[in-house]
Design a protein around this motif. Structure first.
Motif, short mmCIF file in Angstrom:
data_model
loop_
_atom_site.label_atom_id
_atom_site.label_comp_id
_atom_site.label_asym_id
_atom_site.label_seq_id
_atom_site.Cartn_x
_atom_site.Cartn_y
_atom_site.Cartn_z
N GLU A 30 0.84 -1.21 0.00
CA GLU A 30 0.00 0.00 0.00
C GLU A 30 0.87 1.25 0.00
N ASP A 31 1.99 1.21 0.74
CA ASP A 31 2.92 2.35 0.74
C ASP A 31 3.51 2.54 -0.65
N MET A 32 3.79 1.42 -1.32
CA MET A 32 4.36 1.51 -2.67
C MET A 32 3.34 2.14 -3.63
N VAL A 33 2.08 1.77 -3.47
CA VAL A 33 1.04 2.36 -4.31
C VAL A 33 0.96 3.86 -4.06
N ALA A 34 0.98 4.25 -2.78
CA ALA A 34 0.85 5.66 -2.44
C ALA A 34 2.02 6.47 -3.00
N VAL A 35 3.23 5.95 -2.85
CA VAL A 35 4.39 6.70 -3.34
C VAL A 35 4.38 6.74 -4.87
N GLY A 36 3.92 5.65 -5.49
CA GLY A 36 3.81 5.62 -6.95
C GLY A 36 2.81 6.64 -7.45
N ARG A 37 1.68 6.79 -6.71
CA ARG A 37 0.66 7.77 -7.11
C ARG A 37 1.20 9.19 -6.99
N THR A 38 1.96 9.42 -5.91
CA THR A 38 2.55 10.76 -5.74
C THR A 38 3.45 11.09 -6.93
N ILE A 39 4.26 10.12 -7.34
CA ILE A 39 5.17 10.36 -8.47
C ILE A 39 4.36 10.53 -9.76
N ALA A 40 3.32 9.71 -9.93
CA ALA A 40 2.49 9.80 -11.15
C ALA A 40 1.78 11.14 -11.22
N ASP A 41 1.41 11.70 -10.06
CA ASP A 41 0.74 13.02 -10.05
C ASP A 41 1.65 14.08 -10.65
N GLY A 42 2.96 13.85 -10.59
CA GLY A 42 3.92 14.82 -11.11
C GLY A 42 4.12 14.71 -12.61
N GLY A 43 3.47 13.76 -13.28
CA GLY A 43 3.56 13.80 -14.72
C GLY A 43 3.69 12.53 -15.51
N PRO A 44 4.52 11.56 -15.10
CA PRO A 44 4.67 10.40 -15.98
C PRO A 44 3.34 9.67 -16.15
N ARG A 45 3.11 9.13 -17.36
CA ARG A 45 1.84 8.47 -17.63
C ARG A 45 1.68 7.26 -16.73
N ALA A 46 2.77 6.57 -16.44
CA ALA A 46 2.72 5.38 -15.59
C ALA A 46 3.98 5.34 -14.71
N VAL A 47 3.86 4.67 -13.58
CA VAL A 47 5.00 4.52 -12.66
C VAL A 47 5.08 3.07 -12.22
N LEU A 48 6.27 2.50 -12.34
CA LEU A 48 6.52 1.16 -11.82
C LEU A 48 7.43 1.30 -10.61
N VAL A 49 6.89 1.05 -9.43
CA VAL A 49 7.71 1.10 -8.20
C VAL A 49 8.21 -0.31 -7.96
N LYS A 50 9.55 -0.45 -7.97
CA LYS A 50 10.16 -1.78 -7.89
C LYS A 50 10.51 -2.13 -6.45
N GLY A 51 10.04 -3.31 -6.02
CA GLY A 51 10.21 -3.71 -4.63
C GLY A 51 11.45 -4.53 -4.35
N GLY A 52 12.31 -4.69 -5.35
CA GLY A 52 13.48 -5.55 -5.19
C GLY A 52 14.38 -5.16 -4.04
N HIS A 53 14.38 -3.85 -3.68
CA HIS A 53 15.17 -3.42 -2.53
C HIS A 53 14.36 -3.64 -1.26
N ALA A 54 13.98 -4.91 -1.04
CA ALA A 54 13.23 -5.40 0.11
C ALA A 54 12.50 -4.37 0.95
N LEU A 55 11.20 -4.45 0.97
CA LEU A 55 10.42 -3.67 1.91
C LEU A 55 10.81 -4.11 3.31
N PRO A 56 11.15 -3.17 4.19
CA PRO A 56 11.50 -3.59 5.55
C PRO A 56 10.31 -4.30 6.19
N GLY A 57 10.55 -5.46 6.73
CA GLY A 57 9.48 -6.18 7.41
C GLY A 57 8.54 -6.94 6.49
N ALA A 58 8.67 -6.75 5.18
CA ALA A 58 7.77 -7.46 4.26
C ALA A 58 8.28 -8.87 4.03
N THR A 59 7.47 -9.68 3.35
CA THR A 59 7.87 -11.07 3.11
C THR A 59 9.12 -11.09 2.24
#
Ligand code: PXL
Length: 272
Positions: A158-187
């Motif tokens: 959900e945090d990734m979605v929110a940060v992606g939306r913030t970036i998308a609001d700034g202009g790019p048609r689409a945003v891919l937020v990549k989780g490879g740099h391990a979300l702290p505490g995530a699986t």
């Protein structure tokens, strides 16, 4: 039949793992002819970036124009742009309508921790270049920097979605937020990416491959999207295919020992 053509505007990695070297291998793996506008030369190997020499912005623009005026370039990407002046020069080309559909990989740091973008670069991306991108492909630290949040606050999809939306609001048609740099505490067994496409959110889940050979994954992913676009695929399909391509590359090279540090991925299915 002849190959489609794509362009990468990016830096050289002497170790051959990332940068234009990874981009050209990726384009080749998709059967796409790759052209390049070099932004910087890095003296690096799998362990460290020793030095960086940046090309003058005018020379980056000259390379782009030389390519665009001769080839039918169907899609392009940016990788390491090194300095705000180069980000702004590429943004001006995009603003003037000179560039084909553009994937922006907002490269900040190397996988070995070296800074690949000078001060002021983030603002240049945010204010000038990203508004012209079809797709931006930040990893978690890059997404945090672009959105002005603390990367430690990106703990869930959900945090990734929110940060992606913030970036998308700034202009790019689409945003891919990549989780490879391990979300702290995530699986830790999963590396979910989140694609924001207008109102739509696509969560692309994949197993996390445990390997040191992860150098150039971001470069290869954005180059694979560009190759897919050049081949006429829809953005969403190009992103899915690109993720599968990088996953296969990580698996194939998982046990390689090319260099003592972060080695390259397997672009051509050479495997173990
Ligand atoms: O992975 C980002 C990247 C991009 N471009 C160049 C690099 C790296 C990482 O090392 O060296 C030239």
């Amino acid at each position: 039949m002849q190959p489609r053509c794509a362009l990468t505007i990016a830096g050289s990695d002497s170790g051959g793992g990332a940068g234009v070297q990874a981009d050209l291998r990726t384009f080749s793996a998709f059967g796409v002819h790759g052209t390049t506008a070099l932004t910087a030369v890095t003296a690096q190997n799998t362990q460290t970036v020793r030095s960086v020499v940046t090309l003058p912005p005018a020379e980056v623009v000259a390379q782009v124009r030389a390519v665009l005026e001769d080839f039918a370039i169907a899609a392009a990407k940016t990788g390491m742009l090194a300095e705000p002046a180069i980000v702004l020069a590429v943004a001006e080309l995009a603003r003037a309508g000179e560039l084909p559909p553009l994937v922006v990989d907002p490269v900040l740091v190397s996988s070995t921790g070296a800074l690949l973008l000078a001060d002021g670069g983030i603002e240049a991306y945010r204010d000038a270049l990203l508004p012209h991108a079809l797709l931006a492909t930040p990893n978690l630290p890059e997404a945090a920097a672009l959105a002005g949040v603390d990367v430690r606050d990106l703990a869930t999809v959900e945090d990734m979605v929110a940060v992606g939306r913030t970036i998308a609001d700034g202009g790019p048609r689409a945003v891919l937020v990549k989780g490879g740099h391990a979300l702290p505490g995530a699986t830790a067994a999963h590396a979910p990416d989140v694609l924001i496409l207008g109102q739509e959110v696509v969560v692309l889940d994949a197993e996390r491959v445990v390997t040191r050979n992860d150098h150039g994954t971001g470069c290869s992913l954005s180059a694979a999207v560009v190759a897919g676009l050049a081949l006429g695929r829809e953005l969403r399909d190009a992103v899915r295919d690109a993720k599968a391509f990088v996953l296969a590359g990580l698996r194939g090279a998982a046990d390689w020992q090319l260099g003592q540090g972060h080695g390259p991925i397997d672009h051509f299915g050479w495997g173990p």
